[in-house]
Design a protein around this motif. Structure first.
Motif, PDB file in Angstrom:
ATOM      1  N   ARG A   1      33.443  15.131  61.683  1.00 48.40           N
ATOM      2  CA  ARG A   1      32.162  14.562  61.782  1.00 48.40           C
ATOM      3  C   ARG A   1      31.977  13.908  63.062  1.00 48.40           C
ATOM      4  NH1 ARG A   1      33.066  11.947  56.748  1.00 48.40           N
ATOM      5  NH2 ARG A   1      32.243  13.132  55.007  1.00 48.40           N
ATOM      6  N   GLU A   2      32.560  13.299  63.610  1.00 51.61           N
ATOM      7  CA  GLU A   2      32.437  12.653  65.068  1.00 51.61           C
ATOM      8  C   GLU A   2      32.346  13.707  66.186  1.00 51.61           C
ATOM      9  OE1 GLU A   2      35.258   9.753  65.699  1.00 51.61           O
ATOM     10  OE2 GLU A   2      34.227   8.240  64.172  1.00 51.61           O
ATOM     11  N   ALA A   3      33.450  14.649  66.007  1.00 42.90           N
ATOM     12  CA  ALA A   3      33.359  15.803  66.907  1.00 42.90           C
ATOM     13  C   ALA A   3      32.087  16.576  66.903  1.00 42.90           C
ATOM     14  CB  ALA A   3      34.850  16.665  66.757  1.00 42.90           C
ATOM     15  N   THR A   4      31.667  16.963  65.665  1.00 43.08           N
ATOM     16  CA  THR A   4      30.670  17.719  65.368  1.00 43.08           C
ATOM     17  C   THR A   4      29.401  17.138  66.231  1.00 43.08           C
ATOM     18  OG1 THR A   4      31.550  18.659  63.469  1.00 43.08           O
ATOM     19  CG2 THR A   4      29.090  18.837  63.806  1.00 43.08           C
TER      20      THR A   4
ATOM     21  N   GLY B   1      20.020  20.505  66.685  1.00 47.04           N
ATOM     22  CA  GLY B   1      18.660  20.255  65.939  1.00 47.04           C
ATOM     23  C   GLY B   1      19.111  19.382  64.772  1.00 47.04           C
ATOM     24  N   PRO B   2      19.127  19.860  63.376  1.00 44.89           N
ATOM     25  CA  PRO B   2      19.369  19.145  62.293  1.00 44.89           C
ATOM     26  C   PRO B   2      20.909  18.747  62.246  1.00 44.89           C
ATOM     27  CG  PRO B   2      18.339  21.270  61.857  1.00 44.89           C
ATOM     28  CD  PRO B   2      18.642  21.400  63.328  1.00 44.89           C
ATOM     29  N   GLN B   3      21.235  17.931  61.601  1.00 42.60           N
ATOM     30  CA  GLN B   3      22.393  17.261  61.177  1.00 42.60           C
ATOM     31  C   GLN B   3      23.431  18.528  60.361  1.00 42.60           C
ATOM     32  OE1 GLN B   3      24.129  14.587  62.458  1.00 42.60           O
ATOM     33  NE2 GLN B   3      22.249  14.145  63.485  1.00 42.60           N
TER      34      GLN B   3
ATOM     35  N   ALA C   1      29.052  17.485  69.590  1.00 43.62           N
ATOM     36  CA  ALA C   1      28.889  18.844  70.048  1.00 43.62           C
ATOM     37  C   ALA C   1      27.536  19.067  70.114  1.00 43.62           C
ATOM     38  CB  ALA C   1      29.707  19.709  69.301  1.00 43.62           C
ATOM     39  N   GLN C   2      26.939  18.558  69.026  1.00 46.71           N
ATOM     40  CA  GLN C   2      25.419  18.648  68.996  1.00 46.71           C
ATOM     41  C   GLN C   2      24.584  17.831  69.934  1.00 46.71           C
ATOM     42  OE1 GLN C   2      24.886  17.009  64.886  1.00 46.71           O
ATOM     43  NE2 GLN C   2      25.326  18.899  63.868  1.00 46.71           N
ATOM     44  N   ALA C   3      25.090  16.857  70.225  1.00 50.74           N
ATOM     45  CA  ALA C   3      24.352  16.062  71.521  1.00 50.74           C
ATOM     46  C   ALA C   3      24.548  16.766  72.640  1.00 50.74           C
ATOM     47  CB  ALA C   3      25.234  14.570  71.475  1.00 50.74           C
ATOM     48  N   ASN C   4      25.690  17.456  72.882  1.00 52.75           N
ATOM     49  CA  ASN C   4      25.739  18.093  74.045  1.00 52.75           C
ATOM     50  C   ASN C   4      24.920  19.303  74.370  1.00 52.75           C
ATOM     51  OD1 ASN C   4      27.884  16.339  75.173  1.00 52.75           O
ATOM     52  ND2 ASN C   4      29.630  17.586  74.308  1.00 52.75           N
TER      53      ASN C   4
ATOM     54  N   ILE D   1      28.318  25.543  62.830  1.00 53.36           N
ATOM     55  CA  ILE D   1      27.888  25.691  61.169  1.00 53.36           C
ATOM     56  C   ILE D   1      29.263  26.223  60.701  1.00 53.36           C
ATOM     57  CG2 ILE D   1      26.527  26.327  59.594  1.00 53.36           C
ATOM     58  CD1 ILE D   1      24.294  25.718  61.458  1.00 53.36           C
ATOM     59  N   GLU D   2      29.412  27.525  61.133  1.00 50.48           N
ATOM     60  CA  GLU D   2      30.615  28.455  60.584  1.00 50.48           C
ATOM     61  C   GLU D   2      31.884  27.618  60.630  1.00 50.48           C
ATOM     62  OE1 GLU D   2      32.243  32.934  60.856  1.00 50.48           O
ATOM     63  OE2 GLU D   2      30.849  32.249  62.366  1.00 50.48           O
ATOM     64  N   GLU D   3      32.222  27.038  61.812  1.00 54.05           N
ATOM     65  CA  GLU D   3      33.580  26.649  61.812  1.00 54.05           C
ATOM     66  C   GLU D   3      33.666  25.095  60.642  1.00 54.05           C
ATOM     67  OE1 GLU D   3      33.834  25.067  65.909  1.00 54.05           O
ATOM     68  OE2 GLU D   3      34.215  27.280  66.633  1.00 54.05           O
ATOM     69  N   LYS D   4      32.542  24.564  60.565  1.00 53.75           N
ATOM     70  CA  LYS D   4      32.314  23.300  59.637  1.00 53.75           C
ATOM     71  C   LYS D   4      32.533  23.881  58.287  1.00 53.75           C
ATOM     72  CE  LYS D   4      31.744  18.910  58.902  1.00 53.75           C
ATOM     73  NZ  LYS D   4      32.608  17.982  59.088  1.00 53.75           N
ATOM     74  N   ILE D   5      31.906  24.992  57.947  1.00 52.12           N
ATOM     75  CA  ILE D   5      31.927  25.382  56.360  1.00 52.12           C
ATOM     76  C   ILE D   5      33.529  25.750  56.491  1.00 52.12           C
ATOM     77  CG2 ILE D   5      31.256  27.325  55.014  1.00 52.12           C
ATOM     78  CD1 ILE D   5      28.438  27.126  56.533  1.00 52.12           C
ATOM     79  N   ASN D   6      34.138  26.670  57.407  1.00 49.61           N
ATOM     80  CA  ASN D   6      35.444  26.886  57.202  1.00 49.61           C
ATOM     81  C   ASN D   6      36.501  25.652  56.784  1.00 49.61           C
ATOM     82  OD1 ASN D   6      34.721  29.558  57.313  1.00 49.61           O
ATOM     83  ND2 ASN D   6      35.214  29.504  59.506  1.00 49.61           N
ATOM     84  N   ASN D   7      35.949  24.653  57.750  1.00 47.67           N
ATOM     85  CA  ASN D   7      36.789  23.551  57.525  1.00 47.67           C
ATOM     86  C   ASN D   7      36.768  22.840  56.164  1.00 47.67           C
ATOM     87  OD1 ASN D   7      38.063  23.842  60.038  1.00 47.67           O
ATOM     88  ND2 ASN D   7      36.292  22.395  60.880  1.00 47.67           N
ATOM     89  N   ILE D   8      35.533  22.813  55.618  1.00 50.90           N
ATOM     90  CA  ILE D   8      35.294  22.289  54.297  1.00 50.90           C
ATOM     91  C   ILE D   8      35.955  23.184  53.112  1.00 50.90           C
ATOM     92  CG2 ILE D   8      33.301  21.680  52.561  1.00 50.90           C
ATOM     93  CD1 ILE D   8      31.660  21.144  54.984  1.00 50.90           C
TER      94      ILE D   8
END
Length: 441
Positions: free
Chosen positions: A387-390, A400-402, A393-396, A322-329
């Protein structure tokens, strides 16, 4: 007559109720719930060994030293019935005080409390725990032969079925059951059954003020209009278990004790169920409710456990994602702001040049805008890849939530917070100016 040790205990309980059996107000408590004369057992300790006229015993049942012994010997049967048929009742409360002595363990006998209608159709049927196997009404069965051992079960019948004809066990037909340790105990139990048609047909069973069940889906109004027969029967099979009745009180209303909130509930039966994985063949033992044990689908308990595990993974493992995603955004937002500022300046410069030169080539005029459009397409493609990479990672990690959902929720909170901070900064600046002006004055 020399009484046994337990009669002293009962005499102590009866000291404060010497007027029992008489609907007379003591004057101290005008709202006191008093049992109905004639439909309740009198004080058995002081009445001797003479059976009250409104009651009848059958088989081996006898009155001895202040209590009715339904099964006085090994392999014996007995019953106690109220002679009058109770009619025109809208509500009632019945309290039975009973106990079991001399045996502990499983056997095919038991103690049954009966609330019956259409008594004329029963005849001499005494096949079900020394009571009718085909009846119209309610049976409360106290026995130790079920899967959960010592317990109480409630059965309904409309008079059309014989409970002994089916291959099913009687416990499979119960609409409610509770664990109840009753065997070989000198301390008696008090069973209270209440019904009130005016309270949306509330039917409630309590044992020592603990709630076993309460339901509004059962209607006894038809039985009450035709006439209600009340009794208790017992069969100790081939054991030495002695079932005793010490007291019975009948009220033609819903008493105050029956309205005790359902906070202190009785223990409900649970089964240990073996689950076999069809793919791997592994076995595991889980606790399941009796109703859930008949269901092959996932129980609520297992669903809650999975939710707990999911929450643990989110708190322990998914924070970094989540932190990495927020930093990217945030970085993308900063890039967009810079590009938009460049676009704005270029448009302003083009407008100024057009004003000075009187026009220019359309391609030159929107050259910066077209290049910006290409950059935006590249950034959108990068976002799609992220998004696809995330998602992978979530599936592996059995995520839980998207992440997009979480980010959108965070944005909903962050944007108003930024606006509030800007407003606060503006008012702080204005207040400081006012303070400076005040000091100058």
């Amino acid at each position: 007559m020399k009484l046994s040790y337990y009669t002293g205990f009962l005499a102590f309980l009866s000291l404060g109720s010497s007027s029992y059996g008489h609907n007379v107000d003591s004057g101290n408590n005008k709202n006191e719930d008093l049992p109905v004369i004639g439909y309740s057992l009198p004080n058995l300790i002081t009445s001797g060994n003479s059976i009250p006229s409104n009651w009848e015993t059958k088989d081996s049942a006898k009155l001895d030293e202040g209590r009715f012994i339904l099964t006085p010997s090994k392999s014996s049967k007995g019953s106690l019935w109220l002679r009058p048929i109770l009619k025109d009742l809208e509500s009632f409360t019945v309290e039975w005080t009973f106990r079991s002595l001399n045996y502990q363990g499983k056997h095919s006998g038991g103690l049954s409390f009966w609330f019956l209608g259409d008594v004329d159709k029963i005849g001499n049927d005494q096949k079900l725990f020394n009571g009718p196997s085909k009846f119209n009404g309610l049976q409360l069965l106290v026995d130790s032969n079920s899967q959960v051992s010592q317990s109480i079960h409630a059965q309904l019948n409309d008079g059309s079925k014989n409970l002994l004809d089916s291959n099913e066990k009687i416990y499979d037909k119960s609409f409610a059951s509770c664990l109840m340790g009753y065997q070989d105990s000198t301390v008696p139990l008090t069973l209270r059954l209440s019904y009130d048609s005016e309270s949306n047909n509330m039917l409630k069973l309590q044992v020592d003020n603990k709630v076993c069940f309460q339901t509004r889906k059962i209607k006894l109004s038809n039985i009450l209009q035709k006439g209600l027969k009340i009794g208790v029967s017992a069969d100790n099979s081939d054991s030495l278990e002695t079932f005793e009745i010490l007291q019975m009180k009948f009220y033609n209303k819903l008493i105050e004790d029956a309205l005790i909130p359902n906070v202190n509930a009785m223990n409900q039966p649970k089964l240990l169920t073996k689950i076999i994985d069809e793919k791997t063949g592994t076995e595991k033992i889980v606790d399941k409710e009796v109703l859930d044990s008949q269901n092959k689908h996932m129980s609520s308990f297992e669903l809650y456990k999975k939710m707990d595990r999911l929450e643990g993974k989110i708190m322990a493992n998914d924070i970094n994602i989540i932190e990495e995603k927020i930093n990217n955004i945030l970085s993308i937002q900063q890039t967009l702001i810079k590009e938009l500022s460049i676009l704005t300046k270029s448009i302003q410069n083009n407008n100024n040049n057009n004003m000075n030169k009187g026009g220019s080539n359309d391609n030159d005029q929107f050259k910066d805008f077209l290049s910006m459009n290409e950059k935006l397409e590249k950034m959108l493609n990068e976002q799609a890849k992220i998004r696809e990479a995330t998602k992978l990672a979530q599936a592996n990690r059995e995520a839980g939530p998207q992440i997009d959902e979480i980010v959108s929720k965070l944005a909903v909170w962050l944007i108003p917070l930024i606006v509030i901070m800007c407003v606060m900064a503006y008012y702080t600046f204005k207040i400081r100016q006012e303070i400076v002006k005040t000091k100058l004055l």
